[in-house]
Design an enzyme around this catalytic site. Structure first.
Site, PDB file in Angstrom:
ATOM      1  N   PRO A  85       0.812  -1.217   0.000  1.00 13.67           N
ATOM      2  CA  PRO A  85       0.000   0.000   0.000  1.00 13.67           C
ATOM      3  C   PRO A  85       0.848   1.271   0.000  1.00 13.67           C
ATOM      4  O   PRO A  85       0.351   2.352  -0.307  1.00 13.67           O
ATOM      5  CB  PRO A  85      -0.813  -0.104   1.301  1.00 13.67           C
ATOM      6  CG  PRO A  85      -0.747  -1.526   1.705  1.00 13.67           C
ATOM      7  CD  PRO A  85       0.542  -2.056   1.183  1.00 13.67           C
ATOM      8  N   GLU A 112       2.123  -7.694   7.954  1.00 13.66           N
ATOM      9  CA  GLU A 112       2.298  -6.237   7.950  1.00 13.66           C
ATOM     10  C   GLU A 112       3.225  -5.778   6.829  1.00 13.66           C
ATOM     11  O   GLU A 112       3.651  -4.627   6.800  1.00 13.66           O
ATOM     12  CB  GLU A 112       2.854  -5.768   9.295  1.00 13.66           C
ATOM     13  CG  GLU A 112       1.832  -5.778  10.417  1.00 13.66           C
ATOM     14  CD  GLU A 112       0.680  -4.821  10.161  1.00 13.66           C
ATOM     15  OE1 GLU A 112       0.933  -3.648   9.836  1.00 13.66           O
ATOM     16  OE2 GLU A 112      -0.481  -5.258  10.285  1.00 13.66           O
ATOM     17  N   ARG A 149      -2.355  -8.300 -21.629  1.00  9.92           N
ATOM     18  CA  ARG A 149      -3.178  -7.866 -22.766  1.00  9.92           C
ATOM     19  C   ARG A 149      -2.465  -6.845 -23.645  1.00  9.92           C
ATOM     20  O   ARG A 149      -2.918  -6.537 -24.749  1.00  9.92           O
ATOM     21  CB  ARG A 149      -4.523  -7.339 -22.294  1.00  9.92           C
ATOM     22  CG  ARG A 149      -4.523  -6.006 -21.620  1.00  9.92           C
ATOM     23  CD  ARG A 149      -5.911  -5.651 -21.116  1.00  9.92           C
ATOM     24  NE  ARG A 149      -6.958  -5.933 -22.084  1.00  9.92           N
ATOM     25  CZ  ARG A 149      -7.284  -5.137 -23.089  1.00  9.92           C
ATOM     26  NH1 ARG A 149      -6.626  -4.011 -23.267  1.00  9.92           N
ATOM     27  NH2 ARG A 149      -8.258  -5.459 -23.923  1.00  9.92           N
ATOM     28  N   ASP A 163      -8.715   1.530 -25.611  1.00 15.73           N
ATOM     29  CA  ASP A 163      -9.014   1.254 -24.206  1.00 15.73           C
ATOM     30  C   ASP A 163      -9.099   2.536 -23.383  1.00 15.73           C
ATOM     31  O   ASP A 163      -8.424   3.525 -23.677  1.00 15.73           O
ATOM     32  CB  ASP A 163      -7.908   0.387 -23.587  1.00 15.73           C
ATOM     33  CG  ASP A 163      -8.111  -1.090 -23.859  1.00 15.73           C
ATOM     34  OD1 ASP A 163      -9.203  -1.468 -24.293  1.00 15.73           O
ATOM     35  OD2 ASP A 163      -7.156  -1.860 -23.634  1.00 15.73           O
TER      36      ASP A 163
END
Length: 237
Positions: A85, A112, A149, A163
């Site tokens: 994160p 963690e 992709r 896209d």
């Protein structure tokens, strides 16, 4: 051929994912090699320990540096990505950059997170959004999908160029049969058969959609004179 290694304590999560859809087909066609690597094979002791308590607090646990280091040395890590994160937010630009690498290793966080020493050795720290997951496996799947992709032979180049995020705008809405249902109809422009009108409608729809749903993206767009006219028309509708 590109190779992606995914280092995880839950390899079956990745293996099951690789058995589905277009990613599976691209693997079978020889377009990419993807390996789910069980970190516990390098674990310590009878229980194959891969984690330990944080120095200084003892309240949380981290993935051990020595275990990860041995694993990465053995597999040949290539471009090393740590899922966290605390990383750079992942986007289409990053996916395109990574699609040009020969070997990528994605290490999936748990607990963690990681001993800071392994983060310091990484080429990229990547977050897939401003939220916290139980582990990095989902993030790894997102990266695999978006990178794969973009590889040659996966899909038509035209599809990639149109896209969302590839042009700086969200892709326009699309419609299919029936033309009318429950009193709601497909826009007349789409059914007109006039390619110029359809293209104009699609551009306008893309602009409005981006302005409404992703104002952060819209603020970075260099509007053409025609775009301003289309947006003005929308305001007066």
């Amino acid at each position: 051929m590109m190779k992606i290694n995914v280092v995880t304590i839950f390899p079956d999560m990745i293996k099951d994912f690789l058995k589905q859809g277009l990613v599976k087909r691209h693997i079978e066609n020889g377009g990419i090699e993807i390996n789910a690597i069980n970190l516990r094979e390098w674990g310590i002791g009878n229980y194959k320990q891969v984690d330990d308590y944080v120095f200084g607090t003892g309240k949380s646990i981290l993935m051990r540096y020595d275990v990860l280091s041995k694993c990465l040395d053995d597999i040949g890590k290539g471009h090393l990505i740590i899922t966290t994160p605390a990383g750079e937010k992942y986007d289409q630009k990053k996916a395109l950059e990574l699609s040009e690498k020969d070997v990528i290793t994605i290490v999936c966080g748990r607990y963690e997170g990681f001993d800071g020493r392994i983060e310091n050795e990484a080429d990229d720290l990547i977050s897939v959004g401003d939220y916290v997951l139980n582990g990095g496996e989902t993030a790894a799947m997102i990266m695999i999908e978006s990178i794969t992709r973009l590889l040659k032979g996966f899909t038509k180049e035209e599809n990639i160029k149109n896209d969302s995020h590839s042009t700086g705008l969200l892709e326009c809405q699309h419609f299919t049969r029936p033309a009318t249902y429950n009193g709601k109809s497909v826009p007349d422009e789409v059914l007109s058969g006039n390619h110029a009108e359809i293209e104009k409608f699609n551009r306008k729809n893309s602009l409005v959609r981006t302005l409404k749903n992703r104002p952060d993206m819209f603020s970075n767009i260099k509007l053409k004179k025609e775009d301003v006219s289309l947006l003005t028309d929308h305001i007066h509708e």
